[in-house]
Design an enzyme around this catalytic site. Structure first.
Site, PDB file in Angstrom:
ATOM      1  N   HIS A 166       0.046 -11.990   1.129  1.00  0.00           N
ATOM      2  CA  HIS A 166      -0.979 -11.163   0.502  1.00  0.00           C
ATOM      3  C   HIS A 166      -1.612 -11.848  -0.706  1.00  0.00           C
ATOM      4  O   HIS A 166      -2.822 -11.743  -0.929  1.00  0.00           O
ATOM      5  CB  HIS A 166      -0.345  -9.831   0.085  1.00  0.00           C
ATOM      6  CG  HIS A 166      -1.289  -8.696  -0.010  1.00  0.00           C
ATOM      7  ND1 HIS A 166      -0.888  -7.387   0.041  1.00  0.00           N
ATOM      8  CD2 HIS A 166      -2.629  -8.645  -0.155  1.00  0.00           C
ATOM      9  CE1 HIS A 166      -1.924  -6.589  -0.068  1.00  0.00           C
ATOM     10  NE2 HIS A 166      -2.998  -7.335  -0.196  1.00  0.00           N
TER      11      HIS A 166
ATOM     12  N   TYR B 190       0.851  -1.183   0.000  1.00  0.00           N
ATOM     13  CA  TYR B 190       0.000   0.000   0.000  1.00  0.00           C
ATOM     14  C   TYR B 190       0.888   1.235   0.000  1.00  0.00           C
ATOM     15  O   TYR B 190       1.498   1.581   1.017  1.00  0.00           O
ATOM     16  CB  TYR B 190      -0.931   0.010   1.212  1.00  0.00           C
ATOM     17  CG  TYR B 190      -1.886  -1.159   1.298  1.00  0.00           C
ATOM     18  CD1 TYR B 190      -2.166  -1.949   0.187  1.00  0.00           C
ATOM     19  CD2 TYR B 190      -2.507  -1.472   2.501  1.00  0.00           C
ATOM     20  CE1 TYR B 190      -3.046  -3.025   0.278  1.00  0.00           C
ATOM     21  CE2 TYR B 190      -3.393  -2.540   2.594  1.00  0.00           C
ATOM     22  CZ  TYR B 190      -3.651  -3.312   1.485  1.00  0.00           C
ATOM     23  OH  TYR B 190      -4.517  -4.374   1.585  1.00  0.00           O
TER      24      TYR B 190
ATOM     25  N   ARG C  24     -15.966  -1.754  -2.057  1.00  0.00           N
ATOM     26  CA  ARG C  24     -15.137  -0.580  -2.375  1.00  0.00           C
ATOM     27  C   ARG C  24     -15.971   0.712  -2.336  1.00  0.00           C
ATOM     28  O   ARG C  24     -15.778   1.612  -3.139  1.00  0.00           O
ATOM     29  CB  ARG C  24     -14.447  -0.767  -3.731  1.00  0.00           C
ATOM     30  CG  ARG C  24     -13.526  -1.973  -3.735  1.00  0.00           C
ATOM     31  CD  ARG C  24     -12.840  -2.219  -5.068  1.00  0.00           C
ATOM     32  NE  ARG C  24     -12.003  -3.402  -4.941  1.00  0.00           N
ATOM     33  CZ  ARG C  24     -12.439  -4.652  -5.087  1.00  0.00           C
ATOM     34  NH1 ARG C  24     -13.700  -4.873  -5.401  1.00  0.00           N
ATOM     35  NH2 ARG C  24     -11.625  -5.675  -4.935  1.00  0.00           N
ATOM     36  N   GLY C  25     -16.898   0.736  -1.387  1.00  0.00           N
ATOM     37  CA  GLY C  25     -17.712   1.928  -1.169  1.00  0.00           C
ATOM     38  C   GLY C  25     -19.043   1.905  -1.883  1.00  0.00           C
ATOM     39  O   GLY C  25     -19.948   2.680  -1.530  1.00  0.00           O
ATOM     40  N   PHE C  26     -19.210   1.028  -2.854  1.00  0.00           N
ATOM     41  CA  PHE C  26     -20.432   1.035  -3.655  1.00  0.00           C
ATOM     42  C   PHE C  26     -21.671   0.746  -2.818  1.00  0.00           C
ATOM     43  O   PHE C  26     -22.721   1.377  -2.990  1.00  0.00           O
ATOM     44  CB  PHE C  26     -20.300   0.005  -4.779  1.00  0.00           C
ATOM     45  CG  PHE C  26     -21.384   0.083  -5.816  1.00  0.00           C
ATOM     46  CD1 PHE C  26     -21.289   0.975  -6.866  1.00  0.00           C
ATOM     47  CD2 PHE C  26     -22.494  -0.744  -5.738  1.00  0.00           C
ATOM     48  CE1 PHE C  26     -22.282   1.052  -7.828  1.00  0.00           C
ATOM     49  CE2 PHE C  26     -23.496  -0.677  -6.699  1.00  0.00           C
ATOM     50  CZ  PHE C  26     -23.391   0.221  -7.749  1.00  0.00           C
TER      51      PHE C  26
ATOM     52  N   SER D 127     -12.844  -5.217   1.586  1.00  0.00           N
ATOM     53  CA  SER D 127     -13.863  -4.594   0.726  1.00  0.00           C
ATOM     54  C   SER D 127     -15.270  -5.033   1.124  1.00  0.00           C
ATOM     55  O   SER D 127     -16.080  -5.395   0.266  1.00  0.00           O
ATOM     56  CB  SER D 127     -13.596  -4.892  -0.748  1.00  0.00           C
ATOM     57  OG  SER D 127     -12.407  -4.286  -1.186  1.00  0.00           O
ATOM     58  N   PRO D 128     -15.604  -4.996   2.414  1.00  0.00           N
ATOM     59  CA  PRO D 128     -16.932  -5.454   2.836  1.00  0.00           C
ATOM     60  C   PRO D 128     -18.053  -4.532   2.367  1.00  0.00           C
ATOM     61  O   PRO D 128     -19.220  -4.919   2.407  1.00  0.00           O
ATOM     62  CB  PRO D 128     -16.825  -5.459   4.365  1.00  0.00           C
ATOM     63  CG  PRO D 128     -15.803  -4.405   4.673  1.00  0.00           C
ATOM     64  CD  PRO D 128     -14.796  -4.528   3.566  1.00  0.00           C
TER      65      PRO D 128
END
Length: 333
Positions: free
Chosen positions: A129, A62, A212-214, A208-209
């Protein structure tokens, strides 16, 4: 704050029921999820600690590297009681990725670099990862186990591994957690992968629960994203997939309205309802969204709520793959 335990070996690893994914805090790095401000990110971590969140997730890739440095700066003097997770996967040529490397030598290099950047003596949860198909998982886990023996790592974990890999890894050393994408719109881990985890006493950490913001409901078109936002390349955000996926968001909003809750709280509460061994790590970079997510463990969904979500988002019902072709080749190995 409510707490859960990842893994069963030696009593497992106790963490807050919601963790913090620190990746969105990257500023001018390799994965941009909208504008991030270092000062606000650090304040977000500090307030998260104050409200009882203990589980913070980062990775050397990251930034690369800069996200670990930011987390290290934020937790300085506040380390006690925290569970710090980080990850390795790549060889590096400076800041450029030079390919996957699951060798024990690379695990050691990454671990020692992460310890320095985070300013800590021991990594609580150390993930591979992405699985390196060119290095037997037994060899990778054996190298990570040496780091445990030396006290540099407390617990070993995997990310985006397939069921067979999970089972093989667990024969070498206890695996405390698997981190993979899991949410209302991404349910591919249900079945073989979750079964392999539960057979081996391995906790599950969904990244990404919120899609990714959607799933939070604030993005209705690509125009809602900054020009340099990574999600503009996400297959599920495209004009040919987005209208169908918005139906999932609308169903979540219907449930949220019944509880005077946010979409994000509903999406996280849905994951928490899938098992006591599940600990989501929503990505945050602002205090307001962190506070909202921290309230999710207090929301209990009804059978009607779960049925509403199931009808709108059955397993496999989302339009579009979760990654483009290159990313899909690196998961479930």
């Amino acid at each position: 704050m409510k707490y859960r335990t990842l893994g069963t070996h030696d009593g497992g690893l106790k963490v807050s029921a919601i963790g913090i994914g620190c990746m969105p805090m990257i500023r001018e790095g390799n994965i941009n999820y909208g504008h991030a401000d270092d000062d606000e990110s650090i304040k977000t971590i500090h307030e998260a600690i104050d409200v009882g969140l203990t589980f913070f997730d980062t990775a050397e890739m990251y930034g690369p590297f800069s996200n670990e440095e930011l987390v290290g700066q934020a937790i300085k003097g506040k380390r006690d009681g925290l569970v710090i997770a980080t990850k390795f996967a790549m060889r590096w040529n400076g800041n450029d990725m030079a390919g996957l490397d699951g060798s024990p030598e690379n695990a050691r290099r990454a671990c020692e670099g992460s310890l320095k950047r985070l300013g800590i003596d021991t990594i609580d949860l150390f993930y591979q990862h992405r699985v390196d198909p060119n290095v037997p998982i037994e060899e990778t886990i054996g190298g990570m186990a040496e780091l445990v023996k030396e006290g540099k790592v407390r617990h070993i974990a995997l990310s985006e591994a397939g069921a067979d890999t999970i089972r093989r890894a667990a024969k070498v050393h206890p695996i405390t957690a698997l981190q993979s994408e899991y949410s209302i719109w991404e349910r591919d881990v249900e079945g073989d992968i979750l079964d392999a985890c539960r057979e081996n006493g391995i906790g599950f950490v969904p990244y990404s629960p919120l899609g990714r913001g959607f799933l939070a409901g604030t993005i209705r078109s690509l125009d809602d994203l900054p020009a340099d936002d990574w999600r503009r390349n996400d297959p599920r955000y495209q004009p040919d997939t987005l209208p169908q996926n918005l139906k999932i968001v609308d169903a979540i909003a219907e449930v949220a309205g019944r509880h005077d809750a946010s979409n994000a709280q509903v999406a996280l509460a849905w994951l928490l309802a899938q098992g006591e061994d599940i600990v989501p790590i929503p990505g945050v970079k602002r205090r307001a969204t962190m506070r909202d997510s921290a309230g999710a463990p207090d929301l209990t969904l009804t059978d009607q709520d779960l049925a509403t979500i199931e009808a709108a988002a059955p397993n496999g019902g989302t339009a579009g793959p979760r990654y483009a072709e290159r990313g899909m080749r690196m998961v479930k190995l």
